[in-house]
Design a protein around this motif. Structure first.
Motif, PDB file in Angstrom:
ATOM      1  N   TYR A 217       0.797  -1.226   0.000  1.00 51.44           N
ATOM      2  CA  TYR A 217       0.000   0.000   0.000  1.00 51.44           C
ATOM      3  C   TYR A 217       0.832   1.281   0.000  1.00 51.44           C
ATOM      4  N   LEU A 218       2.122   1.205   0.368  1.00 49.87           N
ATOM      5  CA  LEU A 218       2.961   2.405   0.397  1.00 49.87           C
ATOM      6  C   LEU A 218       4.150   2.314  -0.551  1.00 49.87           C
ATOM      7  N   GLY A 219       4.371   1.139  -1.141  1.00 49.85           N
ATOM      8  CA  GLY A 219       5.450   0.996  -2.109  1.00 49.85           C
ATOM      9  C   GLY A 219       6.839   1.125  -1.515  1.00 49.85           C
ATOM     10  N   ARG A 220       6.982   0.795  -0.237  1.00 51.69           N
ATOM     11  CA  ARG A 220       8.288   0.881   0.412  1.00 51.69           C
ATOM     12  C   ARG A 220       8.509  -0.322   1.328  1.00 51.69           C
ATOM     13  N   LYS A 221       9.758  -0.760   1.403  1.00 53.58           N
ATOM     14  CA  LYS A 221      10.129  -1.723   2.423  1.00 53.58           C
ATOM     15  C   LYS A 221      10.292  -0.998   3.755  1.00 53.58           C
ATOM     16  N   LEU A 222      10.352  -1.754   4.835  1.00 55.06           N
ATOM     17  CA  LEU A 222      10.499  -1.156   6.161  1.00 55.06           C
ATOM     18  C   LEU A 222      11.708  -1.774   6.845  1.00 55.06           C
ATOM     19  N   ASP A 223      12.700  -0.923   7.145  1.00 56.60           N
ATOM     20  CA  ASP A 223      13.932  -1.415   7.765  1.00 56.60           C
ATOM     21  C   ASP A 223      13.809  -1.557   9.276  1.00 56.60           C
ATOM     22  N   SER A 224      13.077  -0.636   9.932  1.00 56.49           N
ATOM     23  CA  SER A 224      12.955  -0.728  11.384  1.00 56.49           C
ATOM     24  C   SER A 224      11.794   0.133  11.851  1.00 56.49           C
ATOM     25  N   GLY A 225      11.373  -0.099  13.078  1.00 57.41           N
ATOM     26  CA  GLY A 225      10.299   0.684  13.673  1.00 57.41           C
ATOM     27  C   GLY A 225       9.610  -0.091  14.788  1.00 57.41           C
ATOM     28  N   PHE A 226       9.308   0.595  15.890  1.00 61.42           N
ATOM     29  CA  PHE A 226       8.615  -0.026  17.013  1.00 61.42           C
ATOM     30  C   PHE A 226       7.449   0.857  17.437  1.00 61.42           C
ATOM     31  N   LEU A 227       6.298   0.229  17.654  1.00 63.94           N
ATOM     32  CA  LEU A 227       5.058   0.933  17.972  1.00 63.94           C
ATOM     33  C   LEU A 227       4.610   0.601  19.387  1.00 63.94           C
ATOM     34  N   SER A 228       4.278   1.639  20.168  1.00 68.73           N
ATOM     35  CA  SER A 228       3.687   1.468  21.499  1.00 68.73           C
ATOM     36  C   SER A 228       2.408   2.293  21.573  1.00 68.73           C
ATOM     37  N   ILE A 229       1.386   1.723  22.205  1.00 69.45           N
ATOM     38  CA  ILE A 229       0.082   2.392  22.290  1.00 69.45           C
ATOM     39  C   ILE A 229      -0.453   2.278  23.708  1.00 69.45           C
ATOM     40  N   ARG A 230      -0.973   3.380  24.222  1.00 68.13           N
ATOM     41  CA  ARG A 230      -1.748   3.376  25.463  1.00 68.13           C
ATOM     42  C   ARG A 230      -3.039   4.132  25.176  1.00 68.13           C
ATOM     43  N   SER A 231      -4.165   3.453  25.385  1.00 66.48           N
ATOM     44  CA  SER A 231      -5.459   4.042  25.051  1.00 66.48           C
ATOM     45  C   SER A 231      -6.459   3.811  26.172  1.00 66.48           C
ATOM     46  N   ARG A 232      -7.374   4.764  26.311  1.00 66.05           N
ATOM     47  CA  ARG A 232      -8.503   4.640  27.232  1.00 66.05           C
ATOM     48  C   ARG A 232      -9.765   5.004  26.477  1.00 66.05           C
ATOM     49  N   TYR A 233     -10.742   4.086  26.488  1.00 69.73           N
ATOM     50  CA  TYR A 233     -12.015   4.320  25.813  1.00 69.73           C
ATOM     51  C   TYR A 233     -13.146   4.178  26.832  1.00 69.73           C
ATOM     52  N   ASP A 234     -14.043   5.160  26.819  1.00 70.85           N
ATOM     53  CA  ASP A 234     -15.212   5.149  27.695  1.00 70.85           C
ATOM     54  C   ASP A 234     -16.465   5.357  26.865  1.00 70.85           C
ATOM     55  N   VAL A 235     -17.498   4.578  27.202  1.00 66.90           N
ATOM     56  CA  VAL A 235     -18.812   4.748  26.576  1.00 66.90           C
ATOM     57  C   VAL A 235     -19.831   4.948  27.682  1.00 66.90           C
ATOM     58  N   GLN A 236     -20.587   6.028  27.573  1.00 66.68           N
ATOM     59  CA  GLN A 236     -21.680   6.286  28.505  1.00 66.68           C
ATOM     60  C   GLN A 236     -22.841   6.878  27.718  1.00 66.68           C
ATOM     61  N   GLY A 237     -23.981   6.181  27.795  1.00 67.16           N
ATOM     62  CA  GLY A 237     -25.160   6.661  27.096  1.00 67.16           C
ATOM     63  C   GLY A 237     -24.939   6.830  25.606  1.00 67.16           C
ATOM     64  N   ASN A 238     -24.288   5.851  24.966  1.00 68.34           N
ATOM     65  CA  ASN A 238     -23.999   5.838  23.529  1.00 68.34           C
ATOM     66  C   ASN A 238     -22.874   6.768  23.112  1.00 68.34           C
ATOM     67  N   LEU A 239     -22.350   7.590  24.014  1.00 67.89           N
ATOM     68  CA  LEU A 239     -21.305   8.546  23.666  1.00 67.89           C
ATOM     69  C   LEU A 239     -19.930   7.939  23.933  1.00 67.89           C
ATOM     70  N   LEU A 240     -19.088   7.947  22.905  1.00 66.72           N
ATOM     71  CA  LEU A 240     -17.744   7.386  22.989  1.00 66.72           C
ATOM     72  C   LEU A 240     -16.729   8.503  23.169  1.00 66.72           C
ATOM     73  N   LYS A 241     -15.824   8.316  24.122  1.00 61.45           N
ATOM     74  CA  LYS A 241     -14.688   9.205  24.304  1.00 61.45           C
ATOM     75  C   LYS A 241     -13.439   8.359  24.436  1.00 61.45           C
ATOM     76  N   GLY A 242     -12.413   8.727  23.673  1.00 61.52           N
ATOM     77  CA  GLY A 242     -11.178   7.967  23.708  1.00 61.52           C
ATOM     78  C   GLY A 242      -9.962   8.864  23.775  1.00 61.52           C
ATOM     79  N   ALA A 243      -8.980   8.449  24.557  1.00 66.87           N
ATOM     80  CA  ALA A 243      -7.703   9.149  24.650  1.00 66.87           C
ATOM     81  C   ALA A 243      -6.602   8.178  24.252  1.00 66.87           C
ATOM     82  N   ASN A 244      -5.659   8.634  23.427  1.00 67.52           N
ATOM     83  CA  ASN A 244      -4.627   7.760  22.894  1.00 67.52           C
ATOM     84  C   ASN A 244      -3.246   8.392  23.045  1.00 67.52           C
ATOM     85  N   ASP A 245      -2.293   7.563  23.372  1.00 63.45           N
ATOM     86  CA  ASP A 245      -0.883   7.955  23.360  1.00 63.45           C
ATOM     87  C   ASP A 245      -0.164   6.952  22.464  1.00 63.45           C
TER      88      ASP A 245
END
Length: 298
Positions: A217-245
């Motif tokens: 999809y990007l036409g490139r090889k990947l030599d290196s890379g590391f991914l870290s994710i911290r997320s918080r998702y809350d649903v109250q009364g159909n309303l979604l709120k999310g915070a991501n790092d």
């Protein structure tokens, strides 16, 4: 498909105090599901047990459900996902596919849910999966993408039909390559849109394992890379709120490759703009929206 069940413990049923009450336990051990034509397992487990089943006409209470050392093999090819084909069935030989049996809707048909039933109340104190493995393979690329989960341990507690009773989720697993995945949360089973809360954390996922996607999809090889994710998702009364790092470190592209599916995006320029002098890319996109409305705001 070939189904092998090597040992099964029968239920023990008893009456008490003149009422139709049953206290049961059941286990299904050494289960294995093989794909037709080969000996490669699609799914297996060493032990499945249900203990402390207490039944009355008004309520079913289960002390614990345990699944030990489960395994699943999921493969994606040009025709779809292997497990999906198993569930839908195959009518090439004139056999009735699953979902077309009497009383069940066929694919594309809607089930008749006009009837109403209160049902029996239930409570499952704990559902445990221990040391689970999943293998995933996507062969739609010139070089297959291979990944999986290793040693997954899942505990779900306080599952019940009580409208205001939330269940607790605790998942810990290792992703292929050594990354750690943790999911903690509370979900209201009767209506997850009314209340849900999830904390998700993934540490140091090696992105080079996803190189087939970068090439296609990007036409490139990947030599290196590391991914870290911290997320918080809350649903109250159909309303979604999310915070991501979201943090990506040591992301380096490789050589260009030819791909008919390449999106032609200036990915090298985008990386250069996002990286700080230490090579860190940090994104903190908040997410919000209404679960009854397909639009999501980022």
């Amino acid at each position: 498909l070939h189904l092998s069940i090597r040992r099964q413990r029968q239920m023990c049923i008893r009456d008490r105090e003149g009422r139709a009450i049953a206290t049961n336990s059941v286990s299904l051990d050494e289960f294995e599901l093989l794909e037709s034509g080969n000996d490669v397992p699609l799914a297996r487990w060493s032990k499945f047990s249900v203990d402390g089943i207490n039944y009355t006409p008004e309520l079913i209470v289960v002390d614990s459900i345990r699944l030990e050392q489960p395994y699943a093999r999921i493969e994606q090819d040009e025709e779809g996902i292997n497990l999906e084909r198993i569930v839908l069935g195959n009518d090439e030989d004139g056999e009735e596919p699953i979902g077309g049996a009497e009383g069940l809707p066929r694919e594309g048909e809607e089930a008749d849910i006009s009837g109403e039933s209160e049902g029996i109340a239930y409570e499952v104190k704990s559902f445990v999966i221990s040391e689970g493995d999943i293998d995933f393979k996507d062969t739609t690329f010139s070089e297959p993408f291979v990944s999986g989960l290793r040693g997954a341990n899942l505990v779900i507690s306080d599952v019940s039909s009580y409208p205001e009773q939330s269940m607790k989720i605790d998942l810990k697993s290792e992703i292929e390559g050594g990354s750690k995945l943790t999911v903690l949360g509370d979900v209201l089973p009767s209506d997850y849109k009314k209340y849900s809360g999830l904390d998700i954390e993934m540490s140091a996922y090696d992105l080079t394992g996803t190189e087939p996607y970068w090439e296609k999809y990007l036409g490139r090889k990947l030599d290196s890379g590391f991914l870290s994710i911290r997320s918080r998702y809350d649903v109250q009364g159909n309303l979604l709120k999310g915070a991501n790092d979201i943090r990506i470190v040591d992301l380096e592209l490789g050589e260009k490759v030819e791909s008919e599916d390449s999106l032609g995006l200036p990915v090298g320029l985008a990386i250069a703009l996002l990286q700080d002098p230490s090579g860190l890319i940090q994104l903190n996109p908040p997410i919000s929206g209404d679960l009854e409305d397909p639009s999501v705001r980022i």
